[in-house]
Design a protein around this motif. Structure first.
Motif, PDB file in Angstrom:
ATOM      1  N   GLU A 107       6.871  26.399   7.899  1.00  0.00           N
ATOM      2  CA  GLU A 107       7.303  25.832   6.624  1.00  0.00           C
ATOM      3  C   GLU A 107       6.753  24.417   6.436  1.00  0.00           C
ATOM      4  N   PRO A 108       6.125  24.154   5.286  1.00  0.00           N
ATOM      5  CA  PRO A 108       5.576  22.814   5.033  1.00  0.00           C
ATOM      6  C   PRO A 108       6.607  21.690   5.182  1.00  0.00           C
ATOM      7  N   MET A 109       7.855  21.945   4.752  1.00  0.00           N
ATOM      8  CA  MET A 109       8.883  20.901   4.868  1.00  0.00           C
ATOM      9  C   MET A 109       9.150  20.518   6.323  1.00  0.00           C
ATOM     10  N   THR A 110       9.191  21.513   7.193  1.00  0.00           N
ATOM     11  CA  THR A 110       9.440  21.230   8.610  1.00  0.00           C
ATOM     12  C   THR A 110       8.350  20.315   9.155  1.00  0.00           C
ATOM     13  N   ASN A 164       0.861  -1.190   0.000  1.00  0.00           N
ATOM     14  CA  ASN A 164       0.000   0.000   0.000  1.00  0.00           C
ATOM     15  C   ASN A 164       0.892   1.233   0.000  1.00  0.00           C
ATOM     16  N   TYR A 165       0.681   2.099  -0.970  1.00  0.00           N
ATOM     17  CA  TYR A 165       1.553   3.266  -1.161  1.00  0.00           C
ATOM     18  C   TYR A 165       0.773   4.513  -0.783  1.00  0.00           C
ATOM     19  N   TYR A 166       1.360   5.313   0.088  1.00  0.00           N
ATOM     20  CA  TYR A 166       0.675   6.512   0.596  1.00  0.00           C
ATOM     21  C   TYR A 166       1.454   7.778   0.254  1.00  0.00           C
ATOM     22  N   GLN A 167       0.732   8.895   0.252  1.00  0.00           N
ATOM     23  CA  GLN A 167       1.430  10.180   0.199  1.00  0.00           C
ATOM     24  C   GLN A 167       0.809  11.152   1.196  1.00  0.00           C
ATOM     25  N   ILE A 168       1.681  11.989   1.751  1.00  0.00           N
ATOM     26  CA  ILE A 168       1.254  13.031   2.684  1.00  0.00           C
ATOM     27  C   ILE A 168       1.512  14.367   1.994  1.00  0.00           C
ATOM     28  N   ILE A 169       0.440  15.130   1.797  1.00  0.00           N
ATOM     29  CA  ILE A 169       0.567  16.406   1.099  1.00  0.00           C
ATOM     30  C   ILE A 169       0.493  17.535   2.127  1.00  0.00           C
ATOM     31  N   VAL A 170       1.512  18.358   2.191  1.00  0.00           N
ATOM     32  CA  VAL A 170       1.493  19.512   3.102  1.00  0.00           C
ATOM     33  C   VAL A 170       1.670  20.776   2.269  1.00  0.00           C
ATOM     34  N   SER A 171       0.770  21.723   2.446  1.00  0.00           N
ATOM     35  CA  SER A 171       0.926  22.969   1.696  1.00  0.00           C
ATOM     36  C   SER A 171       0.526  24.158   2.541  1.00  0.00           C
ATOM     37  N   GLY A 172       1.163  25.280   2.268  1.00  0.00           N
ATOM     38  CA  GLY A 172       0.873  26.503   3.004  1.00  0.00           C
ATOM     39  C   GLY A 172       0.948  27.708   2.090  1.00  0.00           C
ATOM     40  N   PRO A 173       2.154  28.209   1.841  1.00  0.00           N
ATOM     41  CA  PRO A 173       2.320  29.417   1.038  1.00  0.00           C
ATOM     42  C   PRO A 173       1.700  29.274  -0.348  1.00  0.00           C
ATOM     43  N   GLY A 174       1.376  30.401  -0.945  1.00  0.00           N
ATOM     44  CA  GLY A 174       0.773  30.401  -2.273  1.00  0.00           C
ATOM     45  C   GLY A 174       1.770  30.009  -3.349  1.00  0.00           C
ATOM     46  N   LEU A 199       2.569  40.321   5.757  1.00  0.00           N
ATOM     47  CA  LEU A 199       3.294  39.050   5.671  1.00  0.00           C
ATOM     48  C   LEU A 199       2.411  37.991   5.015  1.00  0.00           C
ATOM     49  N   ASN A 200       1.168  37.930   5.466  1.00  0.00           N
ATOM     50  CA  ASN A 200       0.248  36.937   4.911  1.00  0.00           C
ATOM     51  C   ASN A 200       0.007  37.155   3.418  1.00  0.00           C
ATOM     52  N   ALA A 201      -0.113  38.419   3.036  1.00  0.00           N
ATOM     53  CA  ALA A 201      -0.312  38.715   1.617  1.00  0.00           C
ATOM     54  C   ALA A 201       0.910  38.261   0.819  1.00  0.00           C
ATOM     55  N   ALA A 202       2.085  38.510   1.376  1.00  0.00           N
ATOM     56  CA  ALA A 202       3.309  38.160   0.660  1.00  0.00           C
ATOM     57  C   ALA A 202       3.502  36.649   0.566  1.00  0.00           C
ATOM     58  N   SER A 203       3.148  35.912   1.627  1.00  0.00           N
ATOM     59  CA  SER A 203       3.330  34.459   1.591  1.00  0.00           C
ATOM     60  C   SER A 203       2.155  33.761   0.925  1.00  0.00           C
ATOM     61  N   ILE A 254      11.955  27.784   0.158  1.00  0.00           N
ATOM     62  CA  ILE A 254      10.979  27.205   1.080  1.00  0.00           C
ATOM     63  C   ILE A 254       9.873  26.652   0.190  1.00  0.00           C
ATOM     64  N   PRO A 255       9.848  25.327  -0.025  1.00  0.00           N
ATOM     65  CA  PRO A 255       8.846  24.774  -0.952  1.00  0.00           C
ATOM     66  C   PRO A 255       7.431  25.010  -0.403  1.00  0.00           C
ATOM     67  N   ALA A 256       6.549  25.436  -1.292  1.00  0.00           N
ATOM     68  CA  ALA A 256       5.180  25.783  -0.884  1.00  0.00           C
ATOM     69  C   ALA A 256       4.332  24.547  -0.638  1.00  0.00           C
TER      70      ALA A 256
END
Lengths: 503, 503
Positions: free
Chosen positions: A268-271, A244-254, B317-321, A362-364
């Motif tokens: 940060e999503p990576m953290t 069974n293969y899973y993925q965890i998607i984390v996102s924040g910044p635009g 900050l929020n607008a920028a990120s 910082i990956p979004a």
């Protein structure tokens, strides 16, 4: 590298196919003696047949070589015809679905053929594949990969062991019987596909469609598409782990951000992702998600005994991994953790920086990938829920404002057969008579999804009867099959048919 | 999008350059009034000059456009000549080092020029760059990126704000003075490079070579290559964070392995790496490596006061990120953590699976990437040692047989100037007289390595005097500079020269 020994003196096509001597009063052992002698006699012809097959670069993963895959299917049809098969059907599978470069690319066909139609006999479905992995001399091969070359009693060439060697060995069995005018003890249905190395596209659907038609009346299935555990002892394989293969998607910044400007002021999503991924499995391979280990079937005494005779030790694992990184040192621990316990591997992260050098991003949006190898009696759906609940709980603990989601992206069931059923019993006898030893009963850590398809769709059991050795290098450079495995393998196949036909 | 207003009625080249009126008896305010009026009068000419510059696609990162970068250097030389600069030197920097496609690719030259050579005056070195980031209409631009287009008092085009706008604004200052026959209050040395967007190759060496030659006697440096914090208030920038970039290499198996066969029986490098990476920073951005925070300079009262007037809040900050992922809500917390506290970001992993979909690989060698933004008074070498010791200790705790190594791969120092020195004092007065407000004194979270190069090589201080707004979109699609910033920016530059010359 000496092919001068290849004979063409035996013109086997000239033997009249109509007259089969009756061997009915002869014991199986007598019959097999004739077959084995004939196989030995035909060895040069058999090697030439494999050489002809290897010479066709039927790489299913390379669109530019698709015509070669078709050519390989035609080669098989011709061989089958000349060896007395009938009702040969070349099943088209339609266009290959995206992603493809050429949107009109046709999938390679599935070749179906019958040998024998005696209602008093059992029927064995034999599966194999005629496509191969890509191979270039420049990859590091010592010889040109699409020319079969014999060095020190080993036959080198792409497909020699995966899976042209075993497929051609079945044809060799037909030829030996034909030349002896010896009737086959079972009916055979061949199913050869040309897309195995590229996801077996279309096969499952075809098996479903033909289950009550072409495959009607199949008593058992036999697949020769895996390998001995090591290099010394033949094996029969009765289990495969699922995945069974899973993925965890984390996102924040635009969008991806600059760590100079945003480092230290946003979550940060990576953290977050790395934190959660670090809590899935410990460094000794223990799965930290509660509930999964509890579903694993306990080891029975009968099962444990199966491990006693198996020839394997930690040195073989280290040689295979190219390192001294084994978690366990004892044979039973290693094999049980490979075959009958689940494992969790972290494969990587999509969306993060993955190149060489330094990039201050910082990956979004980052997508962590991991999979769990499953075994009896893990309930796949229950396990999914345990995974989802655990991951979600770990994210809640973080208290991050980033959004997160965990999902299953692929689900392949485990397979386990009864290694004491008729088919395994026949294969054990066959191995014993050819190799002089009882085969090890093994399982595999990986999956062969088609095994389960045949079992479920044809409502029958499946035997995995490997021909090649553990060091054959399928999918690698310098793929080979030992001449001995190729020749004795054909004998084992023949003996298996006879012992199974007798039951 | 209306360029009909672009005038060519003012033929400024016809004004005789020989006769400079003596403004010696006039107050600075009077002189500046004349300059400001002239700048307003010349606005259409100034916009046309910027349009001509933007029309040259001088993308330093695209080898096929290298000739355009050279063309841009020639454009600057012509402009400088016509505006009275002398001793113009076009410094070749030799061939671009690998990796390059064309191994004979020449680096764009550095253009040096002087205006004024009065030993009684101060000398200001002004740096800018004439190359730009790549831009394609298809990237999502509303207009063709290499045609300057005016919409709602904003000038859109690649390089409009980064950094052609500020570079051309300096030329505009020269023109205003020339047309007024007004002597410049300082000597100027221009240093324009064409490789800033591609690592400033060759610049540091050139500055070193010319420190006691062309740059001899420089009193201060001024760089206009950053931006206002927001969109409302002009700023002067007195600090930049540094950046130490590290990688952790973990390797075990001799080659990538199949998780079916090896999952659960070997120590996987990814499991080890993720474990250690998860212990570098917590989800609230706190660095978990001991010793680093302790080196950070304490906040003084004077420093804290600098934050009082700054216009900024969490919404910006929020607008920028593009998200609501702020760790801190108060202005001071956000800005201090961006500017004067260190941060640690996890950027990604090299060698792991990074594609879409599912791949059941156990990567044999994985390289985790992270960086720490540095601030006063962190000792970079000490910090490296803290990082190495901590990471090594964490690996020891794991007890893994995999091999591991942590190393520094890039080291860029932080920069902090005294925002009360002569140059900042002059720039504050200039801002006040043009914009009617005191500028915010800001720092930046990122790095501009050349700042430190000038400070160290020329043994002088540096002022960062940004022209554009925080929403200009440097490096992004639809890059722009507001007409107001472009024009009032030139006035601010002129006033800065006068106030600095007076000190």
């Amino acid at each position: 590298m000496n092919f001068t020994r290849l004979l063409s003196t035996i013109n086997y096509k000239k033997i009249p196919p109509s007259i089969f001597r009756s061997y009915s009063t002869m014991s199986i052992e007598k019959k097999l003696q004739s077959v084995f002698s004939k196989v030995d006699e035909l060895k040069p012809v058999f090697i030439e047949r494999l050489a002809n097959a290897v010479a066709i670069p039927s790489v299913s993963g390379d669109e530019s070589l698709r015509k070669e895959v078709f050519k390989m299917s035609e080669f098989l049809v011709k061989e089958l015809e000349s060896l007395g098969a009938y009702d040969i059907q070349v099943k088209p599978l339609g266009k290959q679905p995206p992603p493809v470069t050429d949107e009109n690319l046709e999938l390679p066909p599935i070749v179906l053929a019958r040998v024998g139609k005696d209602e008093t006999k059992k029927t064995i479905m034999i599966y194999g594949h005629y496509d191969v992995q890509p191979a270039l001399k420049d990859d590091g091969w010592d010889t040109y990969p699409f020319k079969l070359v014999e060095v020190n009693d080993k036959l080198y060439g792409r497909g020699s062991t995966d899976d042209k060697g075993p497929v051609i060995a079945w044809l060799n069995v037909l030829q030996a019987h034909k030349e002896l005018s010896l009737e086959l003890p079972v009916n055979i249905i061949f199913c050869f596909e040309g897309m195995e190395e590229s996801g077996s596209l279309g096969l499952e659907e075809l098996v479903g469609r033909e289950a009550d038609k072409y495959f009607k009346g199949v008593d058992t299935c036999c697949i020769s598409d895996n390998y001995w555990l090591g290099t010394k002892k033949p094996v029969l394989t009765y289990g495969l782990r699922g995945c069974n293969y899973y993925q965890i998607i984390v996102s924040g910044p635009g969008a991806d951000l600059h760590s100079g400007i945003f480092g230290g002021v946003i979550h940060e999503p990576m953290t977050d992702l790395i934190r959660v991924m670090s809590q899935l499995v410990d460094v000794k391979g223990k799965i930290l998600i509660p509930g999964i280990d509890e579903m694993v079937a306990p080891v029975t005494e009968t099962e444990e005994k199966l491990y006693d005779d198996i020839e394997f030790d930690v040195n073989e694992l280290n040689a295979a991994s190219g390192s001294n990184t084994a978690i366990y040192q004892s044979k039973n621990d290693i094999l049980m953790h490979r075959w009958r316990y689940p494992s969790l591997s972290l494969h990587g992260i999509e969306g993060a920086f993955s190149g060489g050098g330094a990039k201050t991003v910082i990956p979004a949006k980052v997508i962590g990938k991991f999979s769990i190898r499953t075994v009896p009696d893990i309930d796949s759906k229950k396990m999914d829920q345990y995974v989802f609940d655990y991951v979600n709980a770990k994210f809640k603990e973080l208290g991050t404002p980033n959004s997160y989601k965990v999902e299953l992206i692929h689900d392949g069931a485990y397979w386990k057969s009864d290694p004491f059923n008729d088919s395994f019993t026949a294969a054990k006898k066959a191995t014993k008579v050819v190799w002089g030893v009882e085969p090890d009963l093994t399982r595999e850590g990986g999956s062969i999804p088609i095994t389960l398809t045949f079992e479920q769709q044809l409502k029958t059991n499946v035997l995995l009867l490997p021909l090649g050795k553990g060091d054959d290098g399928a999918h690698s450079i310098n793929e080979k099959i030992d001449v001995k495995n190729y020749i004795e393998g054909a004998k084992t196949m023949a003996a298996y048919l006879h012992y199974y036909g007798e039951i």
